[in-house]
Design a protein around this motif. Structure first.
Motif, short mmCIF file in Angstrom:
data_model
loop_
_atom_site.label_atom_id
_atom_site.label_comp_id
_atom_site.label_asym_id
_atom_site.label_seq_id
_atom_site.Cartn_x
_atom_site.Cartn_y
_atom_site.Cartn_z
N UNK A 1 0.83 -1.20 0.00
CA UNK A 1 0.00 0.00 0.00
C UNK A 1 0.87 1.26 0.00
N UNK A 2 1.97 1.22 0.74
CA UNK A 2 2.89 2.36 0.78
C UNK A 2 3.57 2.56 -0.58
N UNK A 3 3.94 1.47 -1.21
CA UNK A 3 4.56 1.56 -2.53
C UNK A 3 3.56 2.11 -3.54
N UNK A 4 2.32 1.66 -3.48
CA UNK A 4 1.27 2.17 -4.38
C UNK A 4 1.08 3.67 -4.19
N UNK A 5 1.11 4.14 -2.95
CA UNK A 5 0.96 5.58 -2.68
C UNK A 5 2.13 6.37 -3.29
N UNK A 6 3.33 5.85 -3.18
CA UNK A 6 4.49 6.52 -3.77
C UNK A 6 4.36 6.61 -5.28
N UNK A 7 3.94 5.51 -5.92
CA UNK A 7 3.78 5.50 -7.37
C UNK A 7 2.71 6.50 -7.79
N UNK A 8 1.60 6.55 -7.07
CA UNK A 8 0.54 7.52 -7.38
C UNK A 8 1.05 8.95 -7.22
N UNK A 9 1.90 9.17 -6.22
CA UNK A 9 2.48 10.50 -6.04
C UNK A 9 3.36 10.90 -7.20
N UNK A 10 4.19 9.97 -7.69
CA UNK A 10 5.02 10.26 -8.86
C UNK A 10 4.15 10.49 -10.09
N UNK A 11 3.11 9.69 -10.26
CA UNK A 11 2.22 9.85 -11.41
C UNK A 11 1.54 11.21 -11.39
N UNK A 12 1.27 11.74 -10.21
CA UNK A 12 0.61 13.04 -10.08
C UNK A 12 1.52 14.19 -10.51
N UNK A 13 2.81 13.95 -10.62
CA UNK A 13 3.72 15.02 -11.07
C UNK A 13 3.32 15.55 -12.44
N UNK A 14 2.65 14.73 -13.25
CA UNK A 14 2.17 15.18 -14.56
C UNK A 14 1.25 16.39 -14.40
N UNK A 15 0.51 16.44 -13.30
CA UNK A 15 -0.42 17.55 -13.05
C UNK A 15 0.28 18.75 -12.43
N UNK A 16 1.47 18.56 -11.90
CA UNK A 16 2.16 19.63 -11.19
C UNK A 16 3.32 20.25 -11.97
N UNK A 17 3.88 19.50 -12.90
CA UNK A 17 5.04 19.98 -13.67
C UNK A 17 4.59 20.14 -15.11
N UNK A 18 4.43 21.38 -15.56
CA UNK A 18 3.83 21.67 -16.87
C UNK A 18 4.56 21.00 -18.03
#
Length: 46
Positions: free
Chosen positions: A23-40
């Motif tokens: 579950x912790x690893x999944x959260x980390x991966x989701x956080x990295x995937x969210x960078x698409x929304x934060x880094x233009x």
């Protein structure tokens, strides 16, 4: 400012200790995937 035309791909490799929960690893991966929304300039995450 001129827009860059090159494509740069970066790879992140990670190793986790056995005691790290999936579950912790999944959260980390989701956080990295969210960078698409934060880094233009970032266009995708695989």
């Amino acid at each position: 400012m001129e827009e860059a035309k090159e494509v740069v791909k970066q790879m992140l490799l990670a190793r986790f200790k056995d005691e790290v929960k999936l579950e912790e690893i999944d959260q980390l991966i989701k956080g990295y995937a969210n960078l698409v929304n934060l880094v233009e300039p970032m266009k995708s995450f695989e």
